[in-house]
Design a protein around this motif. Sequence first.
Motif, PDB file in Angstrom:
ATOM      1  N   ILE A 264       0.748  -1.053  -0.094  1.00  0.00           N
ATOM      2  CA  ILE A 264      -0.201   0.073   0.028  1.00  0.00           C
ATOM      3  C   ILE A 264       0.970   1.312   0.015  1.00  0.00           C
ATOM      4  N   VAL A 265       1.895   1.503   0.994  1.00  0.00           N
ATOM      5  CA  VAL A 265       2.909   2.500   0.956  1.00  0.00           C
ATOM      6  C   VAL A 265       3.624   2.638  -0.485  1.00  0.00           C
ATOM      7  N   LEU A 266       3.847   1.486  -1.171  1.00  0.00           N
ATOM      8  CA  LEU A 266       4.597   1.628  -2.576  1.00  0.00           C
ATOM      9  C   LEU A 266       3.682   2.092  -3.449  1.00  0.00           C
ATOM     10  N   ALA A 267       2.409   1.596  -3.398  1.00  0.00           N
ATOM     11  CA  ALA A 267       1.385   2.151  -4.314  1.00  0.00           C
ATOM     12  C   ALA A 267       0.998   3.455  -4.485  1.00  0.00           C
ATOM     13  N   LEU A 268       0.694   4.016  -3.129  1.00  0.00           N
ATOM     14  CA  LEU A 268       0.593   5.629  -2.716  1.00  0.00           C
ATOM     15  C   LEU A 268       1.872   6.267  -3.285  1.00  0.00           C
ATOM     16  N   GLY A 269       3.114   5.770  -3.221  1.00  0.00           N
ATOM     17  CA  GLY A 269       4.246   6.656  -3.259  1.00  0.00           C
ATOM     18  C   GLY A 269       4.350   6.825  -4.813  1.00  0.00           C
ATOM     19  N   PHE A 270       4.058   5.664  -5.642  1.00  0.00           N
ATOM     20  CA  PHE A 270       4.223   5.832  -6.854  1.00  0.00           C
ATOM     21  C   PHE A 270       2.990   6.668  -7.548  1.00  0.00           C
ATOM     22  N   ALA A 271       1.864   6.601  -7.064  1.00  0.00           N
ATOM     23  CA  ALA A 271       0.737   7.286  -7.253  1.00  0.00           C
ATOM     24  C   ALA A 271       1.062   8.841  -7.279  1.00  0.00           C
ATOM     25  N   ALA A 272       1.545   9.275  -6.077  1.00  0.00           N
ATOM     26  CA  ALA A 272       1.859  10.545  -5.465  1.00  0.00           C
ATOM     27  C   ALA A 272       2.915  11.201  -6.443  1.00  0.00           C
TER      28      ALA A 272
END
Length: 137
Positions: free
Chosen positions: A33-41
């Motif tokens: 989840i943290v990686l997905a949010l980071g890539f999305a941001a």
Amino acid sequence: MGGTPMPHMACHALLDILSEPRNDYGVRRLVAIVLALGFAALGSGALERLHNAHHAAEDLKAFLAARSSGQPNPKLPAHDESNCPVHVQLHLPALPVVIAPPAMKLERIARDAAPAPVVRVLARLPARIDCRGPPAA
């Protein structure tokens, strides 16, 4: 033996905790989840907008401080890759790109390279193999 535990007892308790079967599913899900949010941001430009807003707040603070002290308006710098390392990091490619040499260099390398030597095997092969069958008994 009451009161404080002995050091070897604490060591055994720690080993018991470490040897228990663990369920890492929650940790893996959290990391995903943290990686997905980071890539999305990063991919949507939200991090760059946030950083530009931070620069705008700093510039406004300098402008208001100069105005309240009676100084002339300060010349505000343009924030880009030349003076801000965060902008450089935001604009770097995620994966390194392999740089191919220009085609004319490839042609020159192919032209100037020595031709591959031709290897000839000079082994005499018999024209036919005589086979008379098994030896007579």
